[in-house]
Design a protein around this motif. Structure first.
Motif, mmCIF file in Angstrom:
data_model
loop_
_atom_site.group_PDB
_atom_site.id
_atom_site.type_symbol
_atom_site.label_atom_id
_atom_site.label_comp_id
_atom_site.label_asym_id
_atom_site.label_seq_id
_atom_site.Cartn_x
_atom_site.Cartn_y
_atom_site.Cartn_z
ATOM 1 N N VAL A 1 27.175 69.546 38.564
ATOM 2 C CA VAL A 1 26.609 68.808 39.701
ATOM 3 C C VAL A 1 25.512 69.626 40.368
ATOM 4 C CG1 VAL A 1 27.119 67.989 42.046
ATOM 5 C CG2 VAL A 1 28.589 67.335 40.153
ATOM 6 N N ILE A 2 25.751 70.918 40.537
ATOM 7 C CA ILE A 2 24.775 71.766 41.219
ATOM 8 C C ILE A 2 23.557 72.056 40.352
ATOM 9 C CG2 ILE A 2 24.386 74.061 42.197
ATOM 10 C CD1 ILE A 2 27.328 74.006 43.105
ATOM 11 N N PHE A 3 23.766 72.399 39.082
ATOM 12 C CA PHE A 3 22.660 72.893 38.247
ATOM 13 C C PHE A 3 22.166 71.908 37.199
ATOM 14 C CE2 PHE A 3 25.302 76.645 39.338
ATOM 15 C CZ PHE A 3 24.414 77.226 40.218
ATOM 16 N N GLY A 4 22.995 70.952 36.763
ATOM 17 C CA GLY A 4 22.599 70.096 35.652
ATOM 18 C C GLY A 4 22.242 68.674 36.030
ATOM 19 N N SER A 5 22.800 68.184 37.106
ATOM 20 C CA SER A 5 22.517 66.797 37.481
ATOM 21 C C SER A 5 21.309 66.749 38.406
ATOM 22 C CB SER A 5 23.734 66.176 38.168
ATOM 23 O OG SER A 5 23.870 66.691 39.474
ATOM 24 N N ARG A 6 20.920 65.532 38.759
ATOM 25 C CA ARG A 6 19.782 65.361 39.659
ATOM 26 C C ARG A 6 20.192 65.391 41.129
ATOM 27 N NH1 ARG A 6 16.823 60.186 37.443
ATOM 28 N NH2 ARG A 6 18.519 59.905 36.001
ATOM 29 N N ALA A 7 21.464 65.646 41.391
ATOM 30 C CA ALA A 7 21.964 65.570 42.764
ATOM 31 C C ALA A 7 21.266 66.550 43.698
ATOM 32 C CB ALA A 7 23.472 65.828 42.780
ATOM 33 N N PHE A 8 20.936 67.743 43.220
ATOM 34 C CA PHE A 8 20.334 68.754 44.085
ATOM 35 C C PHE A 8 18.927 69.154 43.645
ATOM 36 C CE2 PHE A 8 24.914 69.422 44.632
ATOM 37 C CZ PHE A 8 24.986 69.268 46.005
ATOM 38 N N LYS A 9 18.306 68.345 42.805
ATOM 39 C CA LYS A 9 16.958 68.662 42.334
ATOM 40 C C LYS A 9 15.927 67.951 43.183
ATOM 41 C CE LYS A 9 18.235 69.574 37.621
ATOM 42 N NZ LYS A 9 18.272 70.888 37.338
ATOM 43 N N LYS A 10 14.799 68.617 43.374
ATOM 44 C CA LYS A 10 13.693 68.006 44.093
ATOM 45 C C LYS A 10 12.970 67.055 43.154
ATOM 46 C CE LYS A 10 13.004 72.167 46.758
ATOM 47 N NZ LYS A 10 12.183 73.334 46.971
ATOM 48 N N SER A 11 12.555 65.906 43.679
ATOM 49 C CA SER A 11 11.811 64.975 42.838
ATOM 50 C C SER A 11 10.366 65.452 42.725
ATOM 51 C CB SER A 11 11.870 63.560 43.411
ATOM 52 O OG SER A 11 11.248 63.532 44.671
ATOM 53 N N CYS A 12 9.783 65.192 41.580
ATOM 54 C CA CYS A 12 8.422 65.664 41.307
ATOM 55 C C CYS A 12 7.382 64.569 41.520
ATOM 56 C CB CYS A 12 8.333 66.182 39.872
ATOM 57 S SG CYS A 12 9.419 67.567 39.540
ATOM 58 N N GLY A 13 7.733 63.513 42.197
ATOM 59 C CA GLY A 13 6.770 62.444 42.420
ATOM 60 C C GLY A 13 6.983 61.273 41.495
ATOM 61 N N SER A 14 7.274 61.533 40.230
ATOM 62 C CA SER A 14 7.546 60.444 39.306
ATOM 63 C C SER A 14 9.043 60.216 39.263
ATOM 64 C CB SER A 14 7.022 60.780 37.912
ATOM 65 O OG SER A 14 7.659 61.930 37.415
ATOM 66 N N SER A 15 9.422 58.985 39.073
ATOM 67 C CA SER A 15 10.845 58.681 39.045
ATOM 68 C C SER A 15 11.155 57.839 37.832
ATOM 69 C CB SER A 15 11.259 57.964 40.330
ATOM 70 O OG SER A 15 10.551 56.752 40.432
ATOM 71 N N GLY A 16 12.430 57.673 37.612
ATOM 72 C CA GLY A 16 12.872 56.872 36.490
ATOM 73 C C GLY A 16 13.483 57.749 35.420
ATOM 74 N N PRO A 17 14.256 57.126 34.538
ATOM 75 C CA PRO A 17 14.922 57.898 33.499
ATOM 76 C C PRO A 17 13.920 58.548 32.551
ATOM 77 C CG PRO A 17 15.621 55.574 33.463
ATOM 78 C CD PRO A 17 14.584 55.719 34.501
ATOM 79 N N GLY A 18 14.126 59.806 32.278
ATOM 80 C CA GLY A 18 13.286 60.517 31.323
ATOM 81 C C GLY A 18 11.965 60.993 31.875
ATOM 82 N N SER A 19 11.722 60.855 33.165
ATOM 83 C CA SER A 19 10.418 61.251 33.701
ATOM 84 C C SER A 19 10.205 62.753 33.579
ATOM 85 C CB SER A 19 10.275 60.804 35.153
ATOM 86 O OG SER A 19 11.263 61.421 35.960
ATOM 87 N N ALA A 20 11.268 63.552 33.734
ATOM 88 C CA ALA A 20 11.124 65.006 33.585
ATOM 89 C C ALA A 20 10.787 65.353 32.141
ATOM 90 C CB ALA A 20 12.405 65.715 34.019
ATOM 91 N N ARG A 21 11.401 64.626 31.204
ATOM 92 C CA ARG A 21 11.103 64.889 29.797
ATOM 93 C C ARG A 21 9.665 64.512 29.467
ATOM 94 N NH1 ARG A 21 15.022 61.656 27.611
ATOM 95 N NH2 ARG A 21 16.707 62.569 28.763
ATOM 96 N N ARG A 22 9.199 63.411 30.000
ATOM 97 C CA ARG A 22 7.821 62.993 29.723
ATOM 98 C C ARG A 22 6.827 63.963 30.340
ATOM 99 N NH1 ARG A 22 10.070 57.907 30.912
ATOM 100 N NH2 ARG A 22 9.238 57.972 33.025
ATOM 101 N N ALA A 23 7.217 64.600 31.432
ATOM 102 C CA ALA A 23 6.309 65.535 32.097
ATOM 103 C C ALA A 23 6.279 66.883 31.385
ATOM 104 C CB ALA A 23 6.739 65.724 33.545
#
Length: 157
Positions: free
Chosen positions: A124-146
């Motif tokens: 929950v702390i390190f692997g999920s999106r619960a405590f991560k800052k959003s990078c402006g883009s949203s939606g599933p896989g947006s971090a992978r596409r970036a």
């Protein structure tokens, strides 16, 4: 003539369990603080040491998740140094994961529960999106596409 068969039923009670556990280890979960976890004689019969052992296993499980999902190698690090650092982190993560596994193999129910809880809290702390800052883009896989990468290969099959 009296014959013995491997099919003879013998009740498996607490006395039988205690006799077998001395020689071959328990192979079923049990509850209580009288156990050995990771090291001979530890935590022994002391409830405080058992609580410390549970905290230790919990922290080990959280550390495994931190090493699995933390970005510990900076992107600008040269390839050889990054490769060596990732190898060292992977080796440490594997060793800690095996220690958690060996602790669970004590078949103590409390150890099993804190190991699972430690992995869950770490995820929950390190692997999920619960405590991560959003990078402006949203939606599933947006971090992978970036182009975001994790430092280590997944431990999932």
């Amino acid at each position: 003539m009296e014959t013995s068969s491997h099919n003879d039923f013998k009740p498996y009670n607490a006395a039988t369990r205690a006799a077998h556990s001395h020689h071959q280890g328990m192979m079923t979960f049990f509850w209580g603080h009288n156990s050995e976890i990771l090291f001979p004689g530890w935590p022994g019969n002391d409830s405080c040491m058992y609580a410390l052992a549970l905290v230790f296993v919990f922290v080990l499980a959280v550390l495994v998740e931190w090493l699995s999902y933390g970005n510990l190698v900076k992107p600008e690090t040269n390839n050889v140094a990054a490769g060596l650092m990732k190898t060292a982190i992977y080796t440490l993560r594997s060793g800690l994961a095996y220690m958690v596994m060996l602790a669970v193999m004590s078949f103590n129910g409390g150890v099993f529960l804190v190991a699972v809880a430690g992995h869950a809290v770490g995820y929950v702390i390190f692997g999920s999106r619960a405590f991560k800052k959003s990078c402006g883009s949203s939606g599933p896989g947006s971090a992978r596409r970036a182009g975001a990468q994790t430092n280590l290969p997944s431990t999932k099959c």
